[in-house]
Each structure stands twice: as structure tokens, then as C-alpha cells.
Design a protein around this motif. Structure first.
Motif: not given
Length: 192
Positions: A35-62
């Protein structure tokens, strides 16, 4: 040394190699670590990395949207497309095919709902379509393609500040002429 291994393991878990460490903990320590691994992967793997990816995409579009060359090319494309639309409308209006629209051809179209539709498609706002002919014409009684394109460009969209300023200036001059005429009339009647 243990801290370095832990950091390396967490790094591996973060970047998709989470299977082996998860199996070791589940089989040797406790099943609840899954359960710890699944929670850790979901939170960090999807949320944080997607936010970082979105920031890069937004900056590129800007950056892309502020690129002057790109904006200039887009403006050129828009002008070319608008000019093609205006030419198409002009050719439809020019029933004689002589490259000019006379008042007779224009008067026939004024009664047609198609002209108002075409004008709206070109983002031209003009309510008195017979006066539009006078506006577009340079005084020779015909509207050529170039006169039509230039006039359409001036009429496109709502009034610009420069247009309003010109109108205000002309009204002020006209007002001064009217006042001068009234004063002259009054002076003439007082002399008599």
C-alpha cells in the motif's frame, strides 16, 4: 552507506523500477508495504511529475507565443486568409466580371441578405450598405478590388481610437464653422 542505498532505492522506485524493492519488503517484512508503494507511486509518479511536466510545457508555450517571428508569420497568414476572403466576396459581387463594382451592381446586392452575411463573415460592421459604396469608392463611381480590400481593412472590427479621434476633430471643425456662421448672421442682423 545505508542512507545512500535508501536514496538510490527511492530513486529507482520513483522512476518505474519499483517492483523489486516492493517484492523484497512484502515478502520479507510485511504485506502492508504494498500500500505504501502504491500510494508513493501515485502521489509522486503521477502528481508531482505531471506538475513539473506541465510547468515545462507552459513555459514552452509562453516562449513560443512571445516569439516575434512566429507572431509575424501568423499575422501574415491571417492577412493572406482575410485578403482571399475579401477577393472571393468581391468576385461574387462583380457580376459583370470587369474587375470593378459599379453602383448598379452594388445596389442589387444591398437588397440581398447574402451581402450582410458576407460582410459579417469578413468581420465588417456597416449598417448603411448604400453609404458603404460611397465609403469604398474613390470618386470614380466604381469600386476596384484594391479599393475594396483597403476599405474592408479599414472597416474590419469596431472603430479604432484613430478613427474616433479623426471623427472628433472633424466635428470640432464643423462646430467652429457653424458657430462662425451663426455669429456672422447675428452680426448682420444687428447692423440692420
Amino acid at each position: 552507506l545505508v542512507a545512500a542505498r535508501t536514496i538510490l532505492t527511492m530513486f529507482e522506485i520513483l522512476f518505474a523500477n519499483w517492483g523489486p524493492p516492493c517484492r523484497i519488503l512484502v515478502e520479507n517484512v510485511n504485506e502492508w508495504f504494498s500500500i505504501f508503494f502504491l500510494f508513493y507511486r501515485c502521489v509522486l509518479g503521477f502528481a508531482v511529475l505531471n506538475v513539473v511536466n506541465a510547468v515545462f510545457v507552459q513555459q514552452t508555450m509562453k516562449t513560443a507565443s512571445t516569439d516575434e517571428e512566429l507572431a509575424f508569420k501568423q499575422k501574415e497568414k491571417d492577412v493572406a486568409l482575410y485578403t482571399r476572403k475579401v477577393k472571393s466576396l468581391f468576385q461574387t459581387m462583380d457580376q459583370s466580371g470587369d474587375g470593378a463594382i459599379n453602383l448598379e451592381e452594388f445596389a442589387k446586392l444591398v437588397k440581398s441578405p447574402k451581402l450582410k452575411f458576407w460582410m459579417s463573415q469578413l468581420e465588417l460592421e456597416y449598417h448603411d450598405l448604400l453609404s458603404l459604396f460611397e465609403f469604398l469608392d474613390n470618386g470614380d463611381g466604381e469600386i476596384t478590388l484594391m479599393e475594396f480590400i483597403e476599405g474592408a481593412a479599414r472597416l474590419k472590427g469596431s472603430a479604432k481610437a484613430l478613427d474616433i479621434w479623426r471623427l472628433e476633430t472633424k466635428i470640432e471643425v464643423l462646430f467652429e464653422h457653424v458657430l462662425r456662421g451663426i455669429r456672422e448672421k447675428r452680426d448682420q442682423t444687428e447692423v440692420m
